[in-house]
Design a protein around this motif. Sequence first.
Motif, PDB file in Angstrom:
ATOM      1  N   TRP A  86       0.820  -1.217   0.000  1.00  0.00           N
ATOM      2  CA  TRP A  86       0.000   0.000   0.000  1.00  0.00           C
ATOM      3  C   TRP A  86       0.853   1.267   0.000  1.00  0.00           C
ATOM      4  O   TRP A  86       1.777   1.427   0.767  1.00  0.00           O
ATOM      5  N   ARG A  87       0.471   2.196  -0.868  1.00  0.00           N
ATOM      6  CA  ARG A  87       1.004   3.553  -0.858  1.00  0.00           C
ATOM      7  C   ARG A  87      -0.146   4.503  -1.173  1.00  0.00           C
ATOM      8  O   ARG A  87      -1.022   4.152  -1.973  1.00  0.00           O
ATOM      9  N   PRO A  88      -0.211   5.683  -0.581  1.00  0.00           N
ATOM     10  CA  PRO A  88      -1.317   6.605  -0.861  1.00  0.00           C
ATOM     11  C   PRO A  88      -1.476   6.906  -2.343  1.00  0.00           C
ATOM     12  O   PRO A  88      -2.583   7.192  -2.806  1.00  0.00           O
ATOM     13  N   GLU A  89      -0.384   6.823  -3.119  1.00  0.00           N
ATOM     14  CA  GLU A  89      -0.474   7.093  -4.543  1.00  0.00           C
ATOM     15  C   GLU A  89      -0.732   5.840  -5.376  1.00  0.00           C
ATOM     16  O   GLU A  89      -0.861   5.918  -6.602  1.00  0.00           O
ATOM     17  N   ASP A  90      -0.835   4.687  -4.724  1.00  0.00           N
ATOM     18  CA  ASP A  90      -1.091   3.431  -5.444  1.00  0.00           C
ATOM     19  C   ASP A  90      -1.631   2.418  -4.444  1.00  0.00           C
ATOM     20  O   ASP A  90      -0.871   1.779  -3.733  1.00  0.00           O
ATOM     21  N   TRP A  91      -2.957   2.271  -4.387  1.00  0.00           N
ATOM     22  CA  TRP A  91      -3.548   1.416  -3.360  1.00  0.00           C
ATOM     23  C   TRP A  91      -4.674   0.548  -3.917  1.00  0.00           C
ATOM     24  O   TRP A  91      -5.281   0.856  -4.935  1.00  0.00           O
ATOM     25  N   SER A  92      -4.912  -0.554  -3.214  1.00  0.00           N
ATOM     26  CA  SER A  92      -5.981  -1.493  -3.571  1.00  0.00           C
ATOM     27  C   SER A  92      -6.638  -1.956  -2.274  1.00  0.00           C
ATOM     28  O   SER A  92      -6.031  -2.687  -1.490  1.00  0.00           O
ATOM     29  N   LEU A  93      -7.861  -1.502  -2.043  1.00  0.00           N
ATOM     30  CA  LEU A  93      -8.599  -1.798  -0.816  1.00  0.00           C
ATOM     31  C   LEU A  93      -9.536  -2.969  -1.079  1.00  0.00           C
ATOM     32  O   LEU A  93     -10.508  -2.852  -1.828  1.00  0.00           O
ATOM     33  N   GLN A  94      -9.247  -4.111  -0.462  1.00  0.00           N
ATOM     34  CA  GLN A  94     -10.018  -5.332  -0.667  1.00  0.00           C
ATOM     35  C   GLN A  94     -10.885  -5.587   0.563  1.00  0.00           C
ATOM     36  O   GLN A  94     -10.391  -5.953   1.628  1.00  0.00           O
ATOM     37  N   LEU A  95     -12.183  -5.381   0.420  1.00  0.00           N
ATOM     38  CA  LEU A  95     -13.127  -5.450   1.530  1.00  0.00           C
ATOM     39  C   LEU A  95     -13.890  -6.769   1.517  1.00  0.00           C
ATOM     40  O   LEU A  95     -14.327  -7.236   0.457  1.00  0.00           O
ATOM     41  N   VAL A  96     -14.053  -7.351   2.684  1.00  0.00           N
ATOM     42  CA  VAL A  96     -14.906  -8.520   2.792  1.00  0.00           C
ATOM     43  C   VAL A  96     -16.358  -8.050   2.756  1.00  0.00           C
ATOM     44  O   VAL A  96     -16.686  -6.967   3.258  1.00  0.00           O
ATOM     45  N   VAL A  97     -17.223  -8.841   2.141  1.00  0.00           N
ATOM     46  CA  VAL A  97     -18.653  -8.532   2.069  1.00  0.00           C
ATOM     47  C   VAL A  97     -19.384  -9.491   2.995  1.00  0.00           C
ATOM     48  O   VAL A  97     -19.313 -10.709   2.829  1.00  0.00           O
ATOM     49  N   LEU A  98     -20.066  -8.931   3.988  1.00  0.00           N
ATOM     50  CA  LEU A  98     -20.821  -9.721   4.957  1.00  0.00           C
ATOM     51  C   LEU A  98     -22.306  -9.512   4.719  1.00  0.00           C
ATOM     52  O   LEU A  98     -22.800  -8.385   4.691  1.00  0.00           O
ATOM     53  N   VAL A 103     -19.836 -14.353   5.533  1.00  0.00           N
ATOM     54  CA  VAL A 103     -18.913 -13.942   4.484  1.00  0.00           C
ATOM     55  C   VAL A 103     -19.473 -14.403   3.136  1.00  0.00           C
ATOM     56  O   VAL A 103     -19.666 -15.600   2.908  1.00  0.00           O
ATOM     57  N   ALA A 104     -19.736 -13.435   2.233  1.00  0.00           N
ATOM     58  CA  ALA A 104     -20.366 -13.741   0.954  1.00  0.00           C
ATOM     59  C   ALA A 104     -19.432 -13.542  -0.229  1.00  0.00           C
ATOM     60  O   ALA A 104     -19.656 -14.096  -1.303  1.00  0.00           O
ATOM     61  N   GLY A 105     -18.386 -12.742  -0.049  1.00  0.00           N
ATOM     62  CA  GLY A 105     -17.478 -12.457  -1.145  1.00  0.00           C
ATOM     63  C   GLY A 105     -16.581 -11.299  -0.805  1.00  0.00           C
ATOM     64  O   GLY A 105     -16.407 -10.945   0.366  1.00  0.00           O
ATOM     65  N   THR A 106     -16.009 -10.694  -1.835  1.00  0.00           N
ATOM     66  CA  THR A 106     -15.094  -9.578  -1.622  1.00  0.00           C
ATOM     67  C   THR A 106     -15.313  -8.514  -2.680  1.00  0.00           C
ATOM     68  O   THR A 106     -15.615  -8.830  -3.839  1.00  0.00           O
ATOM     69  N   GLN A 107     -15.177  -7.265  -2.283  1.00  0.00           N
ATOM     70  CA  GLN A 107     -15.328  -6.128  -3.194  1.00  0.00           C
ATOM     71  C   GLN A 107     -14.083  -5.265  -3.084  1.00  0.00           C
ATOM     72  O   GLN A 107     -13.729  -4.806  -2.002  1.00  0.00           O
ATOM     73  N   GLY A 108     -13.425  -5.067  -4.212  1.00  0.00           N
ATOM     74  CA  GLY A 108     -12.222  -4.257  -4.230  1.00  0.00           C
ATOM     75  C   GLY A 108     -12.451  -2.910  -4.878  1.00  0.00           C
ATOM     76  O   GLY A 108     -13.296  -2.750  -5.762  1.00  0.00           O
ATOM     77  N   ILE A 109     -11.677  -1.923  -4.431  1.00  0.00           N
ATOM     78  CA  ILE A 109     -11.635  -0.605  -5.044  1.00  0.00           C
ATOM     79  C   ILE A 109     -10.187  -0.168  -4.988  1.00  0.00           C
ATOM     80  O   ILE A 109      -9.515  -0.339  -3.963  1.00  0.00           O
TER      81      ILE A 109
END
Length: 228
Positions: A86-98, A103-109
Amino acid sequence: MRVSGEGQHNRTMKPRHWPLYGLRLTTARLELRLPTLEELDALAELSIAGVHSPDRMPFLVPWTDRPPVERARGVMQFHWRQLADWRPEDWSLQLVVLAGGEVAGTQGISAQSFSVKREVATGSWLGLRHQGKGIGTEMRAAVLDLAFAGLGAESAVTAALTDNAASLAVSRKLGYRDNGMARSRVRDGLGYEQRLQLDEEGWRRHRTVAVKITGLEPCLPVLGAGAG
């Protein structure tokens, strides 16, 4: 797979130096956030149970073709890798979906040079037994709210293979417009990738899912959207 009371206890911890663990996106049915170790393990197990029919490949990277144990470990390693790199200028936030605590899956941004480009990209997957219930639309809507309402994004992009009707339907329901095509290798054959783009006006016009965002302010510098 539901999480135990231990997972509930761990979620109360908010590391000062990694505020993303305090970020929550909540809709009528879902909660999205960074997973606890127990939830990440459940996500890995969900990948073994199945993400799509084996006779098709909806992903450019065929990670679901790996043997079950390797696939599960790969899911966990992928999430850890995004945090480690992770870097503020290059990031990938991978969130669990509940969904209902399960736990149903994952959503990334993700984003690169967000402070300049004001653009995010999204990607996701759901376990087979959670598909066809509108969860995919709701979880994408949650991260779009984070992008446009929370971070001040001006554009969101995504892509899907042309035979991935479910993903394309979600994008079009949320207001994305076609934004070109690309030829891609899928397994050992040729596939066509539909690229899509959503601007702020289109997002507002198609915004139908109520999203509550909590814990965002201390995360803004980490996301390249605030003063550090």
